[in-house]
Motif scaffolding. Sequence first.
Motif, PDB file in Angstrom:
ATOM      1  N   LEU A 106       0.825  -1.210   0.000  1.00  0.00           N
ATOM      2  CA  LEU A 106       0.000   0.000   0.000  1.00  0.00           C
ATOM      3  C   LEU A 106       0.862   1.264   0.000  1.00  0.00           C
ATOM      4  N   VAL A 107       1.923   1.257   0.779  1.00  0.00           N
ATOM      5  CA  VAL A 107       2.831   2.408   0.821  1.00  0.00           C
ATOM      6  C   VAL A 107       3.511   2.585  -0.533  1.00  0.00           C
ATOM      7  N   ASP A 108       3.904   1.492  -1.162  1.00  0.00           N
ATOM      8  CA  ASP A 108       4.522   1.587  -2.492  1.00  0.00           C
ATOM      9  C   ASP A 108       3.565   2.201  -3.511  1.00  0.00           C
ATOM     10  N   ARG A 109       2.285   1.793  -3.442  1.00  0.00           N
ATOM     11  CA  ARG A 109       1.297   2.364  -4.353  1.00  0.00           C
ATOM     12  C   ARG A 109       1.146   3.863  -4.137  1.00  0.00           C
ATOM     13  N   LEU A 110       1.100   4.279  -2.868  1.00  0.00           N
ATOM     14  CA  LEU A 110       0.997   5.709  -2.568  1.00  0.00           C
ATOM     15  C   LEU A 110       2.233   6.470  -3.044  1.00  0.00           C
ATOM     16  N   HIS A 111       3.384   5.876  -2.843  1.00  0.00           N
ATOM     17  CA  HIS A 111       4.628   6.514  -3.285  1.00  0.00           C
ATOM     18  C   HIS A 111       4.626   6.689  -4.799  1.00  0.00           C
ATOM     19  N   ASP A 112       4.198   5.656  -5.508  1.00  0.00           N
ATOM     20  CA  ASP A 112       4.131   5.750  -6.969  1.00  0.00           C
ATOM     21  C   ASP A 112       3.160   6.848  -7.404  1.00  0.00           C
ATOM     22  N   GLU A 113       2.040   6.944  -6.707  1.00  0.00           N
ATOM     23  CA  GLU A 113       1.053   7.974  -7.033  1.00  0.00           C
ATOM     24  C   GLU A 113       1.623   9.369  -6.796  1.00  0.00           C
ATOM     25  N   ILE A 114       2.330   9.546  -5.700  1.00  0.00           N
ATOM     26  CA  ILE A 114       2.941  10.846  -5.402  1.00  0.00           C
ATOM     27  C   ILE A 114       3.991  11.191  -6.458  1.00  0.00           C
ATOM     28  N   GLU A 115       4.813  10.230  -6.824  1.00  0.00           N
ATOM     29  CA  GLU A 115       5.838  10.477  -7.845  1.00  0.00           C
ATOM     30  C   GLU A 115       5.201  10.833  -9.188  1.00  0.00           C
ATOM     31  N   HIS A 116       4.086  10.174  -9.519  1.00  0.00           N
ATOM     32  CA  HIS A 116       3.377  10.488 -10.767  1.00  0.00           C
ATOM     33  C   HIS A 116       2.869  11.924 -10.735  1.00  0.00           C
ATOM     34  N   ASN A 117       2.263  12.316  -9.605  1.00  0.00           N
ATOM     35  CA  ASN A 117       1.750  13.688  -9.487  1.00  0.00           C
ATOM     36  C   ASN A 117       2.886  14.715  -9.575  1.00  0.00           C
ATOM     37  N   LYS A 118       4.016  14.415  -8.959  1.00  0.00           N
ATOM     38  CA  LYS A 118       5.161  15.329  -9.043  1.00  0.00           C
ATOM     39  C   LYS A 118       5.647  15.468 -10.484  1.00  0.00           C
ATOM     40  N   ALA A 119       5.665  14.366 -11.218  1.00  0.00           N
ATOM     41  CA  ALA A 119       6.098  14.414 -12.616  1.00  0.00           C
ATOM     42  C   ALA A 119       5.125  15.244 -13.456  1.00  0.00           C
ATOM     43  N   MET A 120       3.839  15.096 -13.153  1.00  0.00           N
ATOM     44  CA  MET A 120       2.840  15.889 -13.894  1.00  0.00           C
ATOM     45  C   MET A 120       3.015  17.376 -13.610  1.00  0.00           C
TER      46      MET A 120
ATOM     47  N   LYS B 169      -5.044  20.787 -18.437  1.00  0.00           N
ATOM     48  CA  LYS B 169      -5.191  19.324 -18.515  1.00  0.00           C
ATOM     49  C   LYS B 169      -4.569  18.651 -17.289  1.00  0.00           C
ATOM     50  N   VAL B 170      -3.413  19.146 -16.898  1.00  0.00           N
ATOM     51  CA  VAL B 170      -2.726  18.574 -15.726  1.00  0.00           C
ATOM     52  C   VAL B 170      -3.551  18.805 -14.477  1.00  0.00           C
ATOM     53  N   LEU B 171      -4.110  20.000 -14.351  1.00  0.00           N
ATOM     54  CA  LEU B 171      -4.944  20.304 -13.191  1.00  0.00           C
ATOM     55  C   LEU B 171      -6.167  19.396 -13.128  1.00  0.00           C
ATOM     56  N   LYS B 172      -6.818  19.175 -14.272  1.00  0.00           N
ATOM     57  CA  LYS B 172      -7.969  18.274 -14.305  1.00  0.00           C
ATOM     58  C   LYS B 172      -7.562  16.851 -13.921  1.00  0.00           C
ATOM     59  N   GLU B 173      -6.418  16.444 -14.422  1.00  0.00           N
ATOM     60  CA  GLU B 173      -5.911  15.096 -14.101  1.00  0.00           C
ATOM     61  C   GLU B 173      -5.628  14.967 -12.608  1.00  0.00           C
ATOM     62  N   LEU B 174      -5.034  15.995 -12.026  1.00  0.00           N
ATOM     63  CA  LEU B 174      -4.727  15.957 -10.601  1.00  0.00           C
ATOM     64  C   LEU B 174      -5.995  15.942  -9.749  1.00  0.00           C
ATOM     65  N   LYS B 175      -7.010  16.670 -10.181  1.00  0.00           N
ATOM     66  CA  LYS B 175      -8.286  16.661  -9.447  1.00  0.00           C
ATOM     67  C   LYS B 175      -8.921  15.276  -9.490  1.00  0.00           C
ATOM     68  N   LYS B 176      -8.864  14.637 -10.656  1.00  0.00           N
ATOM     69  CA  LYS B 176      -9.424  13.280 -10.782  1.00  0.00           C
ATOM     70  C   LYS B 176      -8.665  12.278  -9.915  1.00  0.00           C
ATOM     71  N   SER B 177      -7.350  12.402  -9.922  1.00  0.00           N
ATOM     72  CA  SER B 177      -6.550  11.424  -9.169  1.00  0.00           C
ATOM     73  C   SER B 177      -6.583  11.677  -7.667  1.00  0.00           C
ATOM     74  N   ASN B 178      -7.023  12.894  -7.264  1.00  0.00           N
ATOM     75  CA  ASN B 178      -7.072  13.229  -5.849  1.00  0.00           C
ATOM     76  C   ASN B 178      -8.036  12.315  -5.087  1.00  0.00           C
TER      77      ASN B 178
END
Length: 133
Positions: free
Chosen positions: A58-72, A87-96
């Motif tokens: 679970l922590v690895d999944r969260l870490h991957d998600e955070i790294e993806h958001n940072k890259a965006m 587009k990035v803002l919309k993507e970040l809102k969806k992934s939030n």
Amino acid sequence: MGPAILTIIPLRRSKINKFTNRLRFLKCGFLSKIGAQLDVAAKGTYILNRDFDTMSRLVDRLHDEIEHNKAMIRLCLDRREDSISLKVLKELKKSNVGFRKQVEELEEHVYLCLLTINRARNLVINEIGKSCE
């Protein structure tokens, strides 16, 4: 190996009696009590090991998600174009929403893991208390 030793080394009757008395001691409830304690501890350890593995995933999944958001966000800052930023803002809102669910899931699992640790401790303590009686 025990029977082989007994056939090779000639023993007197008194030594044989001492040896069989030791075997009777080992057959009594002492070892079965210790075995029961070890079984309870092993079960608790197995369950906790599985829980810790799940938390690690679970922590690895969260870490991957955070790294993806940072890259965006880096992409957005590097390009400095409004259309990409939107587009990035919309993507970040969806992934939030998904990110929050993952955090809640991890939080729940940590809580359940702490409960499991307490249960395992209680089981081991109860098993030790039974053997002392």
